[in-house]
Design a protein around this motif. Sequence first.
Motif, PDB file in Angstrom:
ATOM      1  N   GLY B  27      32.856 -53.779  -7.871  1.00  0.00           N
ATOM      2  CA  GLY B  27      33.341 -54.746  -6.886  1.00  0.00           C
ATOM      3  C   GLY B  27      32.595 -54.645  -5.565  1.00  0.00           C
ATOM      4  O   GLY B  27      32.642 -55.561  -4.749  1.00  0.00           O
ATOM      5  N   TYR B  28      31.914 -53.522  -5.344  1.00  0.00           N
ATOM      6  CA  TYR B  28      31.139 -53.324  -4.108  1.00  0.00           C
ATOM      7  C   TYR B  28      29.634 -53.525  -4.362  1.00  0.00           C
ATOM      8  O   TYR B  28      28.822 -53.182  -3.512  1.00  0.00           O
ATOM      9  CB  TYR B  28      31.381 -51.919  -3.555  1.00  0.00           C
ATOM     10  N   SER B  29      29.305 -54.039  -5.528  1.00  0.00           N
ATOM     11  CA  SER B  29      27.898 -54.300  -5.915  1.00  0.00           C
ATOM     12  C   SER B  29      27.028 -53.043  -5.805  1.00  0.00           C
ATOM     13  O   SER B  29      25.875 -53.123  -5.358  1.00  0.00           O
ATOM     14  CB  SER B  29      27.305 -55.427  -5.071  1.00  0.00           C
ATOM     15  N   ASP B  63      47.048 -38.913 -11.587  1.00  0.00           N
ATOM     16  CA  ASP B  63      46.825 -40.084 -10.737  1.00  0.00           C
ATOM     17  C   ASP B  63      45.393 -40.056 -10.196  1.00  0.00           C
ATOM     18  O   ASP B  63      44.881 -38.976  -9.867  1.00  0.00           O
ATOM     19  CB  ASP B  63      47.788 -40.077  -9.547  1.00  0.00           C
ATOM     20  N   ILE B  64      44.808 -41.210 -10.084  1.00  0.00           N
ATOM     21  CA  ILE B  64      43.457 -41.301  -9.513  1.00  0.00           C
ATOM     22  C   ILE B  64      43.496 -42.322  -8.380  1.00  0.00           C
ATOM     23  O   ILE B  64      44.028 -43.428  -8.558  1.00  0.00           O
ATOM     24  CB  ILE B  64      42.429 -41.725 -10.582  1.00  0.00           C
ATOM     25  N   GLU B  65      42.968 -41.920  -7.243  1.00  0.00           N
ATOM     26  CA  GLU B  65      42.934 -42.820  -6.082  1.00  0.00           C
ATOM     27  C   GLU B  65      41.502 -42.912  -5.571  1.00  0.00           C
ATOM     28  O   GLU B  65      40.806 -41.895  -5.472  1.00  0.00           O
ATOM     29  CB  GLU B  65      43.816 -42.281  -4.951  1.00  0.00           C
ATOM     30  N   ILE B  66      41.115 -44.116  -5.259  1.00  0.00           N
ATOM     31  CA  ILE B  66      39.769 -44.325  -4.694  1.00  0.00           C
ATOM     32  C   ILE B  66      39.920 -45.020  -3.342  1.00  0.00           C
ATOM     33  O   ILE B  66      40.620 -46.030  -3.233  1.00  0.00           O
ATOM     34  CB  ILE B  66      38.893 -45.204  -5.620  1.00  0.00           C
ATOM     35  N   SER B  67      39.261 -44.443  -2.333  1.00  0.00           N
ATOM     36  CA  SER B  67      39.237 -45.093  -1.025  1.00  0.00           C
ATOM     37  C   SER B  67      37.825 -44.928  -0.468  1.00  0.00           C
ATOM     38  O   SER B  67      37.011 -44.191  -1.041  1.00  0.00           O
ATOM     39  CB  SER B  67      40.269 -44.464  -0.084  1.00  0.00           C
ATOM     40  N   HIS B  68      37.545 -45.588   0.631  1.00  0.00           N
ATOM     41  CA  HIS B  68      36.213 -45.407   1.209  1.00  0.00           C
ATOM     42  C   HIS B  68      36.219 -45.689   2.698  1.00  0.00           C
ATOM     43  O   HIS B  68      37.049 -46.435   3.216  1.00  0.00           O
ATOM     44  CB  HIS B  68      35.157 -46.269   0.497  1.00  0.00           C
ATOM     45  N   ASN B  69      35.279 -45.036   3.357  1.00  0.00           N
ATOM     46  CA  ASN B  69      35.025 -45.301   4.773  1.00  0.00           C
ATOM     47  C   ASN B  69      33.557 -45.672   4.853  1.00  0.00           C
ATOM     48  O   ASN B  69      32.694 -44.822   4.635  1.00  0.00           O
ATOM     49  CB  ASN B  69      35.330 -44.042   5.594  1.00  0.00           C
ATOM     50  N   LYS B  70      33.285 -46.936   5.077  1.00  0.00           N
ATOM     51  CA  LYS B  70      31.923 -47.473   4.973  1.00  0.00           C
ATOM     52  C   LYS B  70      31.366 -47.123   3.588  1.00  0.00           C
ATOM     53  O   LYS B  70      31.997 -47.439   2.592  1.00  0.00           O
ATOM     54  CB  LYS B  70      31.046 -46.987   6.124  1.00  0.00           C
ATOM     55  N   SER B  71      30.241 -46.406   3.530  1.00  0.00           N
ATOM     56  CA  SER B  71      29.638 -46.170   2.206  1.00  0.00           C
ATOM     57  C   SER B  71      30.065 -44.827   1.593  1.00  0.00           C
ATOM     58  O   SER B  71      29.592 -44.467   0.526  1.00  0.00           O
ATOM     59  CB  SER B  71      28.109 -46.231   2.313  1.00  0.00           C
ATOM     60  N   THR B  72      30.934 -44.088   2.290  1.00  0.00           N
ATOM     61  CA  THR B  72      31.403 -42.822   1.722  1.00  0.00           C
ATOM     62  C   THR B  72      32.699 -43.043   0.957  1.00  0.00           C
ATOM     63  O   THR B  72      33.718 -43.431   1.545  1.00  0.00           O
ATOM     64  CB  THR B  72      31.599 -41.764   2.822  1.00  0.00           C
ATOM     65  N   PHE B  73      32.633 -42.812  -0.326  1.00  0.00           N
ATOM     66  CA  PHE B  73      33.791 -43.018  -1.206  1.00  0.00           C
ATOM     67  C   PHE B  73      34.473 -41.679  -1.481  1.00  0.00           C
ATOM     68  O   PHE B  73      33.804 -40.656  -1.626  1.00  0.00           O
ATOM     69  CB  PHE B  73      33.346 -43.678  -2.523  1.00  0.00           C
ATOM     70  N   PRO B 138      25.163 -52.730  -0.678  1.00  0.00           N
ATOM     71  CA  PRO B 138      24.152 -53.720  -0.308  1.00  0.00           C
ATOM     72  C   PRO B 138      24.277 -54.069   1.184  1.00  0.00           C
ATOM     73  O   PRO B 138      25.396 -54.135   1.697  1.00  0.00           O
ATOM     74  CB  PRO B 138      24.484 -54.930  -1.181  1.00  0.00           C
ATOM     75  N   SER B 139      23.129 -54.254   1.854  1.00  0.00           N
ATOM     76  CA  SER B 139      23.191 -54.516   3.303  1.00  0.00           C
ATOM     77  C   SER B 139      23.556 -55.986   3.562  1.00  0.00           C
ATOM     78  O   SER B 139      23.383 -56.833   2.737  1.00  0.00           O
ATOM     79  CB  SER B 139      21.856 -54.170   3.945  1.00  0.00           C
TER      80      SER B 139
END
Lengths: 117, 139
Positions: B27-29, B63-73, B138-139
């Motif tokens: 989803g984030y290419s 349980d699995i959780e995914i989050s991100h701050n800019k490009s750091t997942f 992607p930029s």
Amino acid sequence: MELDILDEGHYRIIKIIGDLDASSSIKLDDAIQQAVNLAKLHLLFDCTSLNYISSPGIGVFTSRIEDAEEGGVKMVMFGMTEKVKNVFKILGLDQLLPIVGTREEAKREIDDLHNQD
Amino acid sequence: MTYTTRISCDKANLKLVRDFVSDVLKGYSIPDTEVNLVVVAVDEVCSNLIIHAHNCNDQESIDIEISHNKSTFVFEIIDRGSVFDISRYDAPSIDKIIKNKKMGGIGLILVKKIMDKIQIEQNGGRNICRLYKTLSLPS
């Protein structure tokens, strides 16, 4: 995961279809063990339909490298997608298990390895 | 944005874990090759927990959780099984694994090589394995 096994001359071609993970790797392990014990045919792994691999799948190969060497059985992989090859590369296994593009290249690689012995 | 899923401790559910991580990252290419490596790392941690901490007991869950701050997942894998601190595990070399004809140990090597940082936290009976990875957006 499905396996398609075909013997051609002194080669056994094992086509791996699908995902090779903790729930499916035992089937491939049995097939490799059987071929290594037979010690008559060299092994070509057709990875063109291998969609995914994780450590249990990789472990199947690493655990048989020594037995194959001792039995004179050569193992070569071919047709891997970049994403699967990358997993082998990150472990440095591409230096220990030959990975080539096509089935014909794999056969040539096996013959070269055999002639070096 | 945080993405979450829960699976029962059955090895057959590893495919669900892979599809979940893959779908979120796609989803984030993010390039396929990078996505696949992260999928492998999360799969390895979940597989380890299912087999060793939960003995494949499908009455228990992860349980699995995914989050991100800019490009750091950040990938959090949360369970209530016995804790194994992967960040302190001294992985054997691949040469040693081959020489000893072993199948085990490779998964943890992969997680350590793929991820940028690994943290283990125990909190209120929960074990949280936190994996960090900076990915190419992607930029």
